[in-house]
Design a protein around this motif. Structure first.
Motif, PDB file in Angstrom:
ATOM      1  N   LYS A  55     -42.465 -23.445 -34.099  1.00  0.00           N
ATOM      2  CA  LYS A  55     -41.741 -22.925 -35.253  1.00  0.00           C
ATOM      3  C   LYS A  55     -41.200 -24.031 -36.153  1.00  0.00           C
ATOM      4  CE  LYS A  55     -40.475 -18.325 -33.678  1.00  0.00           C
ATOM      5  NZ  LYS A  55     -41.212 -17.682 -34.804  1.00  0.00           N
ATOM      6  N   GLY A  56     -41.516 -25.269 -35.811  1.00  0.00           N
ATOM      7  CA  GLY A  56     -41.123 -26.377 -36.669  1.00  0.00           C
ATOM      8  C   GLY A  56     -39.766 -26.972 -36.377  1.00  0.00           C
ATOM      9  N   TYR A  57     -39.184 -26.649 -35.251  1.00  0.00           N
ATOM     10  CA  TYR A  57     -37.881 -27.194 -34.890  1.00  0.00           C
ATOM     11  C   TYR A  57     -37.993 -28.654 -34.472  1.00  0.00           C
ATOM     12  CZ  TYR A  57     -35.235 -22.757 -34.533  1.00  0.00           C
ATOM     13  OH  TYR A  57     -34.570 -21.589 -34.786  1.00  0.00           O
ATOM     14  N   ARG A  58     -36.906 -29.370 -34.644  1.00  0.00           N
ATOM     15  CA  ARG A  58     -36.689 -30.631 -33.948  1.00  0.00           C
ATOM     16  C   ARG A  58     -36.090 -30.244 -32.598  1.00  0.00           C
ATOM     17  NH1 ARG A  58     -31.439 -34.351 -34.782  1.00  0.00           N
ATOM     18  NH2 ARG A  58     -31.924 -36.041 -33.304  1.00  0.00           N
ATOM     19  N   VAL A  59     -36.755 -30.594 -31.514  1.00  0.00           N
ATOM     20  CA  VAL A  59     -36.344 -30.143 -30.184  1.00  0.00           C
ATOM     21  C   VAL A  59     -35.811 -31.314 -29.378  1.00  0.00           C
ATOM     22  CG1 VAL A  59     -37.086 -29.077 -28.019  1.00  0.00           C
ATOM     23  CG2 VAL A  59     -37.992 -28.243 -30.197  1.00  0.00           C
ATOM     24  N   THR A  60     -34.597 -31.152 -28.871  1.00  0.00           N
ATOM     25  CA  THR A  60     -33.969 -32.167 -28.027  1.00  0.00           C
ATOM     26  C   THR A  60     -33.553 -31.516 -26.713  1.00  0.00           C
ATOM     27  OG1 THR A  60     -31.704 -31.771 -28.808  1.00  0.00           O
ATOM     28  CG2 THR A  60     -33.068 -33.267 -30.109  1.00  0.00           C
ATOM     29  N   GLY A  61     -33.413 -32.332 -25.690  1.00  0.00           N
ATOM     30  CA  GLY A  61     -33.036 -31.783 -24.398  1.00  0.00           C
ATOM     31  C   GLY A  61     -32.185 -32.740 -23.594  1.00  0.00           C
ATOM     32  N   ILE A  62     -31.330 -32.167 -22.755  1.00  0.00           N
ATOM     33  CA  ILE A  62     -30.507 -32.942 -21.837  1.00  0.00           C
ATOM     34  C   ILE A  62     -31.159 -32.922 -20.466  1.00  0.00           C
ATOM     35  CG2 ILE A  62     -28.269 -33.044 -20.656  1.00  0.00           C
ATOM     36  CD1 ILE A  62     -26.997 -31.868 -23.146  1.00  0.00           C
ATOM     37  N   VAL A  63     -31.331 -34.098 -19.872  1.00  0.00           N
ATOM     38  CA  VAL A  63     -31.931 -34.196 -18.538  1.00  0.00           C
ATOM     39  C   VAL A  63     -31.032 -35.036 -17.645  1.00  0.00           C
ATOM     40  CG1 VAL A  63     -34.309 -33.890 -19.324  1.00  0.00           C
ATOM     41  CG2 VAL A  63     -33.341 -36.185 -19.234  1.00  0.00           C
ATOM     42  N   ARG A  64     -30.963 -34.627 -16.391  1.00  0.00           N
ATOM     43  CA  ARG A  64     -30.188 -35.398 -15.413  1.00  0.00           C
ATOM     44  C   ARG A  64     -30.956 -36.658 -15.033  1.00  0.00           C
ATOM     45  NH1 ARG A  64     -29.563 -32.726 -10.358  1.00  0.00           N
ATOM     46  NH2 ARG A  64     -31.343 -31.446 -10.916  1.00  0.00           N
ATOM     47  N   ARG A  65     -30.212 -37.728 -14.833  1.00  0.00           N
ATOM     48  CA  ARG A  65     -30.826 -38.972 -14.403  1.00  0.00           C
ATOM     49  C   ARG A  65     -31.158 -38.875 -12.914  1.00  0.00           C
ATOM     50  NH1 ARG A  65     -33.998 -42.312 -16.176  1.00  0.00           N
ATOM     51  NH2 ARG A  65     -32.775 -42.363 -18.100  1.00  0.00           N
ATOM     52  N   LEU A  66     -32.444 -38.918 -12.589  1.00  0.00           N
ATOM     53  CA  LEU A  66     -32.903 -38.856 -11.208  1.00  0.00           C
ATOM     54  C   LEU A  66     -33.732 -40.090 -10.895  1.00  0.00           C
ATOM     55  CD1 LEU A  66     -34.113 -35.132 -11.145  1.00  0.00           C
ATOM     56  CD2 LEU A  66     -31.956 -36.015 -10.232  1.00  0.00           C
ATOM     57  N   SER A  67     -33.785 -40.461  -9.632  1.00  0.00           N
ATOM     58  CA  SER A  67     -34.586 -41.634  -9.255  1.00  0.00           C
ATOM     59  C   SER A  67     -36.066 -41.374  -9.503  1.00  0.00           C
ATOM     60  CB  SER A  67     -34.352 -41.983  -7.783  1.00  0.00           C
ATOM     61  OG  SER A  67     -34.646 -40.872  -6.946  1.00  0.00           O
ATOM     62  N   SER A  68     -36.488 -40.116  -9.337  1.00  0.00           N
ATOM     63  CA  SER A  68     -37.872 -39.734  -9.618  1.00  0.00           C
ATOM     64  C   SER A  68     -37.861 -38.499 -10.519  1.00  0.00           C
ATOM     65  CB  SER A  68     -38.633 -39.431  -8.316  1.00  0.00           C
ATOM     66  OG  SER A  68     -38.663 -40.555  -7.483  1.00  0.00           O
ATOM     67  N   PRO A  69     -37.701 -38.676 -11.811  1.00  0.00           N
ATOM     68  CA  PRO A  69     -37.596 -37.525 -12.716  1.00  0.00           C
ATOM     69  C   PRO A  69     -38.859 -36.679 -12.697  1.00  0.00           C
ATOM     70  CG  PRO A  69     -37.896 -39.566 -13.944  1.00  0.00           C
ATOM     71  CD  PRO A  69     -37.650 -39.960 -12.521  1.00  0.00           C
ATOM     72  N   ASN A  70     -38.685 -35.355 -12.733  1.00  0.00           N
ATOM     73  CA  ASN A  70     -39.811 -34.431 -12.748  1.00  0.00           C
ATOM     74  C   ASN A  70     -39.969 -33.871 -14.154  1.00  0.00           C
ATOM     75  OD1 ASN A  70     -41.802 -32.587 -12.312  1.00  0.00           O
ATOM     76  ND2 ASN A  70     -40.635 -31.278 -10.923  1.00  0.00           N
ATOM     77  N   LEU A  71     -40.910 -34.430 -14.882  1.00  0.00           N
ATOM     78  CA  LEU A  71     -41.148 -34.032 -16.263  1.00  0.00           C
ATOM     79  C   LEU A  71     -42.481 -33.300 -16.413  1.00  0.00           C
ATOM     80  CD1 LEU A  71     -40.017 -37.334 -18.040  1.00  0.00           C
ATOM     81  CD2 LEU A  71     -38.631 -35.313 -17.544  1.00  0.00           C
ATOM     82  N   SER A  72     -43.025 -32.813 -15.297  1.00  0.00           N
ATOM     83  CA  SER A  72     -44.372 -32.236 -15.340  1.00  0.00           C
ATOM     84  C   SER A  72     -44.467 -31.037 -16.268  1.00  0.00           C
ATOM     85  CB  SER A  72     -44.822 -31.835 -13.929  1.00  0.00           C
ATOM     86  OG  SER A  72     -43.916 -30.906 -13.349  1.00  0.00           O
ATOM     87  N   ASN A  73     -43.415 -30.222 -16.336  1.00  0.00           N
ATOM     88  CA  ASN A  73     -43.483 -29.022 -17.176  1.00  0.00           C
ATOM     89  C   ASN A  73     -43.530 -29.337 -18.671  1.00  0.00           C
ATOM     90  OD1 ASN A  73     -43.541 -27.109 -15.124  1.00  0.00           O
ATOM     91  ND2 ASN A  73     -41.311 -26.873 -15.075  1.00  0.00           N
ATOM     92  N   ILE A  74     -43.061 -30.525 -19.051  1.00  0.00           N
ATOM     93  CA  ILE A  74     -43.073 -30.883 -20.465  1.00  0.00           C
ATOM     94  C   ILE A  74     -44.011 -32.055 -20.748  1.00  0.00           C
ATOM     95  CG2 ILE A  74     -40.762 -29.980 -20.933  1.00  0.00           C
ATOM     96  CD1 ILE A  74     -39.759 -32.903 -20.860  1.00  0.00           C
ATOM     97  N   SER A  75     -44.914 -32.342 -19.812  1.00  0.00           N
ATOM     98  CA  SER A  75     -45.796 -33.499 -19.981  1.00  0.00           C
ATOM     99  C   SER A  75     -46.652 -33.392 -21.249  1.00  0.00           C
ATOM    100  CB  SER A  75     -46.704 -33.660 -18.755  1.00  0.00           C
ATOM    101  OG  SER A  75     -47.489 -32.494 -18.559  1.00  0.00           O
TER     102      SER A  75
END
Length: 325
Positions: free
Chosen positions: A26-46
């Protein structure tokens, strides 16, 4: 006209990742808050990671939320972050309360002080209804939560209402019934079923072990529900909406549909139960009415139960490299 900016907590989860994709389209600027983890899981937004902006933060840390909201100054805030697994809430009730309950209050405070004109969406849950006395459940149904998770969600719900009434904030709740997808965590029963059936089809397992097979839920498809989240914040006035399909199916029915979708016969002989997987206080039958959302927002669930199960099983069969012929 500059693009609207959205801030999403829980952006790496099932709902957050689908919502991020929806808003980008829809043309948004999208930002997100993520917790700092030793092994971050970003697979859903890869697939979209290079198109979203991620900030370190945590719902139990007020200063990080303050900084994130002040830095981004969002037009819309979607609070999808939570300790969202009901079973874990029984073993970690205080942590669940801190994240799922008080975390919402902290984020509301950050928005009130640094982006008071932002529109705020709170991901509420049908688990708030719990021990229901009427069916279907809608926006007027009393809450009777049956887990620490449900209790925390009730706190977050009323905090959102209170900030709307006390500070004239555009703060709205989406009381969403169960919504699933291939991005659901393996700890959730629907994904446990679809993954387990796929493993059986692949010859990697012989059986599937579950808890209460008679619990009934109103199961929908997560991408349908992020559309409702967005529509909720486009309303003229802030209010609360139930999101549901209007149908309830048992865990047993989900299992049967999953084996059928995988083309595996004799499911009764492959299914086992273990009381260890039962909840201390069970929620037996949740079925929602989204009549208000249809009437005021033009929204209704489009993916029905059997298709949802097929989507999930098909994805897990592909993960196991099983051809459906």
């Amino acid at each position: 006209m500059p693009a609207r900016t959205a801030l999403i907590t829980g952006i790496t989860g099932q709902d957050g990742s689908y919502l991020a994709e929806f808003l980008l389209a829809k043309g948004y600027r999208v930002t997100g808050i993520v917790r700092r983890l030793s092994s971050p899981n970003l697979s859903n937004i890869s697939a979209i990671q290079d198109r979203v902006e991620l900030l370190d933060g945590d719902l139990i840390d007020q200063s990080s939320l303050n900084q994130a909201v002040k830095t981004i100054h969002p037009d819309e805030v979607y609070n999808l972050g939570a300790q969202s697994f009901v079973a874990t809430s029984f073993s970690q009730p205080a942590l669940t309360g801190e994240i799922t309950g008080l975390g919402t209050l902290r984020l509301l405070e950050a928005v009130r002080h640094s982006a008071p004109d932002a529109r705020f969406y709170q991901a509420s849950s049908s688990e708030m209804f719990g021990h229901v006395q009427t069916e279907p459940q809608d926006e007027q149904t009393p809450f009777h939560p049956r887990s620490p998770y449900g209790v925390a969600k009730v706190y977050a719900y009323w905090a959102t209402v209170n900030y709307r009434e006390s500070y004239s904030m555009f703060a709205a709740n989406g009381i969403l019934f169960n919504h699933e997808s291939p991005r659901r965590g393996l700890e959730f029963v629907t994904r446990k079923i679809s993954d387990g059936v796929a493993r059986i089809a692949a010859g990697k397992a012989d059986s599937l072990t579950l808890g209460n097979l008679d619990a009934r839920r109103d199961w929908g498809y997560a991408p349908d529900y992020v559309d409702l989240m967005w529509r909720t914040l486009q309303a003229k006035v802030p209010t609360d909406f139930v999101g549901a399909t209007g149908e309830a199916h048992s865990v047993r029915e989900f299992v049967e549909a999953a084996f059928r979708a995988a083309g595996v016969d004799g499911w009764e002989n492959r299914l086992k139960t273990d009381p260890r997987f039962n909840r201390p206080a069970e929620v037996f039958n949740l079925r929602g009415s989204a009549a208000k959302a249809k009437r005021e927002l033009g929204w209704e669930a489009t993916t029905r139960f059997d298709e949802l199960v097929r989507i999930m099983v098909r994805a897990d069969l592909e993960r196991q490299h099983v051809s459906r012929g």
